[in-house]
Design an enzyme around this catalytic site. Structure first.
Site, mmCIF file in Angstrom:
data_model
loop_
_atom_site.group_PDB
_atom_site.id
_atom_site.type_symbol
_atom_site.label_atom_id
_atom_site.label_comp_id
_atom_site.label_asym_id
_atom_site.label_seq_id
_atom_site.Cartn_x
_atom_site.Cartn_y
_atom_site.Cartn_z
ATOM 1 N N LYS A 86 44.553 -38.412 0.343
ATOM 2 C CA LYS A 86 43.251 -38.989 -0.010
ATOM 3 C C LYS A 86 42.191 -37.904 0.145
ATOM 4 O O LYS A 86 42.007 -37.346 1.218
ATOM 5 C CB LYS A 86 42.946 -40.178 0.911
HETATM 6 C C1 E4P Z 1 40.573 -46.897 1.956
HETATM 7 O O1 E4P Z 1 40.678 -45.886 1.262
HETATM 8 C C2 E4P Z 1 39.476 -47.004 2.929
HETATM 9 O O2 E4P Z 1 39.665 -46.001 3.845
HETATM 10 C C3 E4P Z 1 39.416 -48.315 3.650
HETATM 11 O O3 E4P Z 1 39.968 -49.365 2.918
HETATM 12 C C4 E4P Z 1 38.010 -48.648 4.106
HETATM 13 O O4 E4P Z 1 37.998 -49.947 4.615
HETATM 14 P P1 E4P Z 1 36.804 -50.509 5.528
HETATM 15 O O5 E4P Z 1 35.585 -50.580 4.682
HETATM 16 O O6 E4P Z 1 37.300 -51.839 5.980
HETATM 17 O O7 E4P Z 1 36.660 -49.530 6.647
#
Ligand code: E4P
Length: 224
Positions: A86
């Site tokens: 990512k």
């Molecule tokens: C995914 O790429 C994100 O890191 C994650 O879903 C963020 O989620 P949150 O807004 O619940 O922290």
């Protein structure tokens, strides 16, 4: 729509894999910090459990394109080639994506709040772009609408990148995107459990068993 678990708690991951058709696991630095253990120890355990072929998304943490590329190399070397790195959709992130995609590293563009970030990630060769549905909602915009716009951009520009929708706070948000057939959603264990937690469901199943017991005196086919 693929369904992934957005968490690093191995007990929760094991339980959800046991019940549901799960396609992989995603983490981010905040999720790993909640585990409170060395990140690669936790990630290696997750990889061992889900197997070498399942998708595991792990975020690069360094700032600067070179740092992100080095993080990506360490991530894939430790966790195998079906680990998607990512990369935040910021200017240096796009630079890193172009380098990594050329090397054959699978990339997910993350921290997507605007459709144009997703477009740029797709043009850099990212396999997924991850719009943060609930966080966009919390900013006063419409996260689902942003994801739909991204889906249109990908389709209308012939881009093969898929949406990996992320940051959900309730099952309705996931349902909306399931309806549109986005590529994947990554969802916290609590929200996944909420897909099947209506009292009406349990009551219906209990009523069937009770009716069968009144008829046969037992609660299973194998005993009657
Ligand atoms: C995914 O790429 C994100 O890191 C994650 O879903 C963020 O989620 P949150 O807004 O619940 O922290």
């Amino acid at each position: 729509m693929k369904l992934l678990i957005d968490d690093a708690n191995l007990d929760a991951i094991r339980q959800l894999y046991q019940f549901y058709p799960i396609d992989g696991v995603t983490t981010n630095p905040t999720i790993l910090s909640k585990a409170g253990r060395p990140p690669f120890d936790v990630l290696r355990e997750i990889r061992a459990f889900i197997g070498p072929d399942a998708d595991l998304h792990v975020q690069a943490v360094a700032s600067g394109a070179q740092g992100m590329v080095e993080d990506a190399h360490r991530i894939t070397e430790q966790l195998g080639e079906n680990t998607l790195v990512k990369i935040p959709c910021v200017p240096e992130g796009f630079q890193a994506m172009k380098i990594l995609v050329k090397e054959g590293v699978r990339v997910t563009g993350t921290a997507v709040y605007t459709p144009m970030q997703a477009y740029l990630a797709a043009r850099c060769g990212a396999e997924y772009a991850a719009p943060y549905i609930n966080r966009i909602d919390n900013m006063g915009f419409d996260g689902i609408a942003v994801a739909k716009e991204i889906q249109d951009i990908f389709t209308n520009n012939g881009l093969s990148t898929q949406i990996l929708a992320a940051s959900f706070k309730n099952s309705q948000q996931v349902l909306e995107l399931c309806r549109c057939g986005v590529g994947a959603s990554t969802v916290s264990p609590d929200v996944i459990r909420s897909f099947v937690n209506s009292p009406a469901i349990a009551a219906a199943v209990d009523a069937f068993a009770a009716d069968f017991e009144r008829l046969t005196g037992v609660r299973s086919m194998k005993e009657c």
